[in-house]
Design an enzyme around this catalytic site. Structure first.
Site, PDB file in Angstrom:
ATOM      1  N   GLU A 180       7.261   2.503  -6.259  1.00 57.89           N
ATOM      2  CA  GLU A 180       7.530   1.344  -5.350  1.00 57.89           C
ATOM      3  C   GLU A 180       8.114   3.025  -4.198  1.00 57.89           C
ATOM      4  O   GLU A 180       8.410   3.923  -4.315  1.00 57.89           O
ATOM      5  CB  GLU A 180       8.787   0.974  -5.167  1.00 57.89           C
ATOM      6  CG  GLU A 180       9.138   0.373  -4.010  1.00 57.89           C
ATOM      7  CD  GLU A 180       8.271  -0.529  -3.056  1.00 57.89           C
ATOM      8  OE1 GLU A 180       7.249  -0.399  -2.886  1.00 57.89           O
ATOM      9  OE2 GLU A 180       8.892  -2.106  -2.642  1.00 57.89           O
ATOM     10  N   ASP A 181       7.046   3.214  -2.809  1.00 58.19           N
ATOM     11  CA  ASP A 181       7.769   3.517  -2.447  1.00 58.19           C
ATOM     12  C   ASP A 181       9.042   4.280  -1.116  1.00 58.19           C
ATOM     13  O   ASP A 181       9.730   5.030  -1.272  1.00 58.19           O
ATOM     14  CB  ASP A 181       6.733   2.956  -0.172  1.00 58.19           C
ATOM     15  CG  ASP A 181       6.819   2.590   0.374  1.00 58.19           C
ATOM     16  OD1 ASP A 181       8.260   1.490  -0.277  1.00 58.19           O
ATOM     17  OD2 ASP A 181       6.123   1.775   0.604  1.00 58.19           O
ATOM     18  N   ASP A 195      15.142  -0.201   0.569  1.00 54.61           N
ATOM     19  CA  ASP A 195      15.925  -0.752   1.892  1.00 54.61           C
ATOM     20  C   ASP A 195      17.247  -1.361   1.421  1.00 54.61           C
ATOM     21  O   ASP A 195      17.679  -1.345   0.353  1.00 54.61           O
ATOM     22  CB  ASP A 195      14.865  -1.276   2.503  1.00 54.61           C
ATOM     23  CG  ASP A 195      15.653  -1.092   4.232  1.00 54.61           C
ATOM     24  OD1 ASP A 195      16.398  -0.420   4.607  1.00 54.61           O
ATOM     25  OD2 ASP A 195      15.156  -1.881   5.191  1.00 54.61           O
ATOM     26  N   ASP A 223       4.012   3.185   6.005  1.00 58.19           N
ATOM     27  CA  ASP A 223       3.259   2.926   7.623  1.00 58.19           C
ATOM     28  C   ASP A 223       4.200   2.120   8.262  1.00 58.19           C
ATOM     29  O   ASP A 223       5.379   1.689   8.431  1.00 58.19           O
ATOM     30  CB  ASP A 223       2.110   1.413   7.801  1.00 58.19           C
ATOM     31  CG  ASP A 223       3.182   0.602   7.504  1.00 58.19           C
ATOM     32  OD1 ASP A 223       3.901   0.213   5.990  1.00 58.19           O
ATOM     33  OD2 ASP A 223       2.398  -0.535   7.655  1.00 58.19           O
ATOM     34  N   ARG A 265       0.080   6.268   7.101  1.00 56.92           N
ATOM     35  CA  ARG A 265       0.296   6.611   5.597  1.00 56.92           C
ATOM     36  C   ARG A 265      -0.017   7.958   5.697  1.00 56.92           C
ATOM     37  O   ARG A 265       0.077   8.476   4.221  1.00 56.92           O
ATOM     38  CB  ARG A 265      -0.645   5.385   5.598  1.00 56.92           C
ATOM     39  CG  ARG A 265       0.032   3.657   5.483  1.00 56.92           C
ATOM     40  CD  ARG A 265      -0.868   2.706   5.208  1.00 56.92           C
ATOM     41  NE  ARG A 265      -0.242   1.592   4.644  1.00 56.92           N
ATOM     42  CZ  ARG A 265       0.487   0.730   4.849  1.00 56.92           C
ATOM     43  NH1 ARG A 265       1.420   1.347   4.027  1.00 56.92           N
ATOM     44  NH2 ARG A 265       0.572  -0.212   4.898  1.00 56.92           N
ATOM     45  N   LYS A 292      17.663   3.674   0.970  1.00 55.06           N
ATOM     46  CA  LYS A 292      18.053   4.066   2.038  1.00 55.06           C
ATOM     47  C   LYS A 292      19.612   2.763   1.350  1.00 55.06           C
ATOM     48  O   LYS A 292      19.179   1.555   1.978  1.00 55.06           O
ATOM     49  CB  LYS A 292      18.171   3.711   3.136  1.00 55.06           C
ATOM     50  CG  LYS A 292      16.547   4.024   4.111  1.00 55.06           C
ATOM     51  CD  LYS A 292      16.247   3.181   5.486  1.00 55.06           C
ATOM     52  CE  LYS A 292      14.998   3.191   5.506  1.00 55.06           C
ATOM     53  NZ  LYS A 292      14.641   1.987   6.752  1.00 55.06           N
ATOM     54  N   LYS A 296       0.752  -0.985   0.009  1.00 55.11           N
ATOM     55  CA  LYS A 296       0.192   0.302  -0.073  1.00 55.11           C
ATOM     56  C   LYS A 296       0.986   0.619  -0.433  1.00 55.11           C
ATOM     57  O   LYS A 296      -0.010   2.476   0.061  1.00 55.11           O
ATOM     58  CB  LYS A 296      -1.233   0.038   1.416  1.00 55.11           C
ATOM     59  CG  LYS A 296      -1.438  -1.562   0.908  1.00 55.11           C
ATOM     60  CD  LYS A 296      -2.474  -1.245   2.651  1.00 55.11           C
ATOM     61  CE  LYS A 296      -3.155  -2.522   2.919  1.00 55.11           C
ATOM     62  NZ  LYS A 296      -3.586  -2.500   4.940  1.00 55.11           N
ATOM     63  N   GLY A 297       2.221   1.182   0.320  1.00 53.29           N
ATOM     64  CA  GLY A 297       3.121   2.350   0.631  1.00 53.29           C
ATOM     65  C   GLY A 297       3.087   3.083  -0.493  1.00 53.29           C
ATOM     66  O   GLY A 297       3.531   4.162  -0.129  1.00 53.29           O
ATOM     67  N   PHE A 316      14.214   4.299  10.330  1.00 55.74           N
ATOM     68  CA  PHE A 316      12.747   3.995   9.969  1.00 55.74           C
ATOM     69  C   PHE A 316      12.022   5.464   9.874  1.00 55.74           C
ATOM     70  O   PHE A 316      11.574   6.005  10.990  1.00 55.74           O
ATOM     71  CB  PHE A 316      12.455   3.312  11.288  1.00 55.74           C
ATOM     72  CG  PHE A 316      11.304   2.062  10.396  1.00 55.74           C
ATOM     73  CD1 PHE A 316      11.065   0.960   9.935  1.00 55.74           C
ATOM     74  CD2 PHE A 316       9.805   2.274  11.065  1.00 55.74           C
ATOM     75  CE1 PHE A 316       9.711   0.281   8.804  1.00 55.74           C
ATOM     76  CE2 PHE A 316       8.413   1.860  10.952  1.00 55.74           C
ATOM     77  CZ  PHE A 316       8.874   0.739   9.026  1.00 55.74           C
ATOM     78  N   VAL A 317      11.074   4.874   7.817  1.00 55.22           N
ATOM     79  CA  VAL A 317      10.059   6.572   8.195  1.00 55.22           C
ATOM     80  C   VAL A 317       8.971   5.769   8.304  1.00 55.22           C
ATOM     81  O   VAL A 317       8.608   5.156   7.092  1.00 55.22           O
ATOM     82  CB  VAL A 317      10.688   7.032   7.131  1.00 55.22           C
ATOM     83  CG1 VAL A 317      12.228   7.815   7.696  1.00 55.22           C
ATOM     84  CG2 VAL A 317      11.453   6.339   5.931  1.00 55.22           C
TER      85      VAL A 317
HETATM   86  P1  5GP Z   1      13.432  -3.596   1.252  1.00 55.59           P
HETATM   87  O1  5GP Z   1      12.767  -5.369   0.556  1.00 55.59           O
HETATM   88  O2  5GP Z   1      14.391  -3.274   0.312  1.00 55.59           O
HETATM   89  O3  5GP Z   1      14.257  -4.298   2.244  1.00 55.59           O
HETATM   90  O4  5GP Z   1      12.957  -3.380   1.874  1.00 55.59           O
HETATM   91  C1  5GP Z   1      11.136  -3.128   0.948  1.00 55.59           C
HETATM   92  C2  5GP Z   1      10.418  -2.480   1.611  1.00 55.59           C
HETATM   93  O5  5GP Z   1      10.302  -2.584   3.172  1.00 55.59           O
HETATM   94  C3  5GP Z   1       9.373  -1.641   1.558  1.00 55.59           C
HETATM   95  O6  5GP Z   1       8.589  -1.466   0.357  1.00 55.59           O
HETATM   96  C4  5GP Z   1       8.614  -0.877   2.417  1.00 55.59           C
HETATM   97  O7  5GP Z   1       7.504  -1.747   2.624  1.00 55.59           O
HETATM   98  C5  5GP Z   1       9.358  -1.774   3.653  1.00 55.59           C
HETATM   99  N1  5GP Z   1      10.192  -0.740   4.620  1.00 55.59           N
HETATM  100  C6  5GP Z   1      11.927  -0.527   4.271  1.00 55.59           C
HETATM  101  N2  5GP Z   1      12.052   0.563   5.000  1.00 55.59           N
HETATM  102  C7  5GP Z   1      10.989   1.075   5.660  1.00 55.59           C
HETATM  103  C8  5GP Z   1      10.958   2.406   6.546  1.00 55.59           C
HETATM  104  O8  5GP Z   1      12.130   2.979   7.007  1.00 55.59           O
HETATM  105  N3  5GP Z   1       9.624   2.181   7.328  1.00 55.59           N
HETATM  106  C9  5GP Z   1       8.548   1.267   6.523  1.00 55.59           C
HETATM  107  N4  5GP Z   1       7.306   2.279   7.115  1.00 55.59           N
HETATM  108  N5  5GP Z   1       8.329   0.361   5.630  1.00 55.59           N
HETATM  109  C10 5GP Z   1       9.692   0.038   5.086  1.00 55.59           C
END
Ligand code: 5GP
Length: 178
Positions: free
Chosen positions: A100-101, A104, A160, A166, A132, A44-45, A153-154
């Site tokens: 994508e939001d 990470d 969310d 959100r 990040k 949903k992000g 963590f944002v």
């Molecule tokens: P990744 O697979 O790149 O580690 O993580 C991607 C997903 O993790 C993002 O789509 C998001 O849903 C969640 N995520 C990663 N970092 C954050 C953060 O700082 N805040 C939030 N709310 N979600 C995050």
């Protein structure tokens, strides 16, 4: 049980709006030769990012949505990704951009790009509002990045913590209440 608060604003609503306008202009320029753009938003992000992005674009485009497993109540990635909701329409032969939001570790996007690429789109690119870079564990390609942020963590602007925050119009760091 203390409840976390989102008090440290990292990116104001104004900064986000300006940056997204710039990203939309860049995408329109890059895809000027393409008849039709197909945006795939990760629920949903990515929803706020998507809706603000497309509202400043004038070219023909269509939208679809996909949902992947998230962290639940945790603030760190388990590394496991699952497809929770698939696309409504095929993407074969289409020019697709993933919306994508945040990227990470990159594991979620790597997984998503792999499954979408297997469906033979004509082209596939990715736009993330946030990145990040210090957290990356896989070398995933993201063509459009709104902001690079430090390892915090944002929440807000679609992002969310346990489904909360959100609706904030800005991006804030989540602070634990002692
Ligand atoms: P990744 O697979 O790149 O580690 O993580 C991607 C997903 O993790 C993002 O789509 C998001 O849903 C969640 N995520 C990663 N970092 C954050 C953060 O700082 N805040 C939030 N709310 N979600 C995050």
């Amino acid at each position: 049980m203390p409840s976390p608060t989102a008090t440290t604003i990292l990116l104001s609503a104004d900064r986000i709006r300006q940056r997204i306008e710039g990203m939309a202009a860049q995408i329109e320029q890059d895809y000027a030769h393409v008849d039709h753009l197909h945006l795939v938003c990760v629920l949903k992000g990515g929803v706020m990012f998507l809706t603000d992005l497309v509202r400043t674009m004038t070219r023909p485009l269509t939208l679809d949505f996909i949902a992947l497993s998230s962290y639940g109540q945790s603030t760190s990635s388990s590394g496991e990704v699952k497809l929770l909701k698939d696309l409504d329409t095929p993407i074969s032969g289409r020019d697709v951009i993933i919306i994508e939001d945040i990227v990470d570790t990159g594991l979620t996007l790597m997984y998503l790009q792999d499954i979408l690429r297997a469906r033979t789109p004509r082209s596939l690119r990715t736009a993330c509002l946030l990145s990040k870079p210090s957290r990356r564990t896989v070398d995933v390609k993201v063509e459009y990045i709104g902001f690079e942020i430090e390892d915090r963590f944002v929440v807000g602007y679609g992002l969310d913590f346990d489904q909360r925050f959100r609706n904030l119009p800005y991006i804030a760091a989540l602070d634990e209440v002692p």
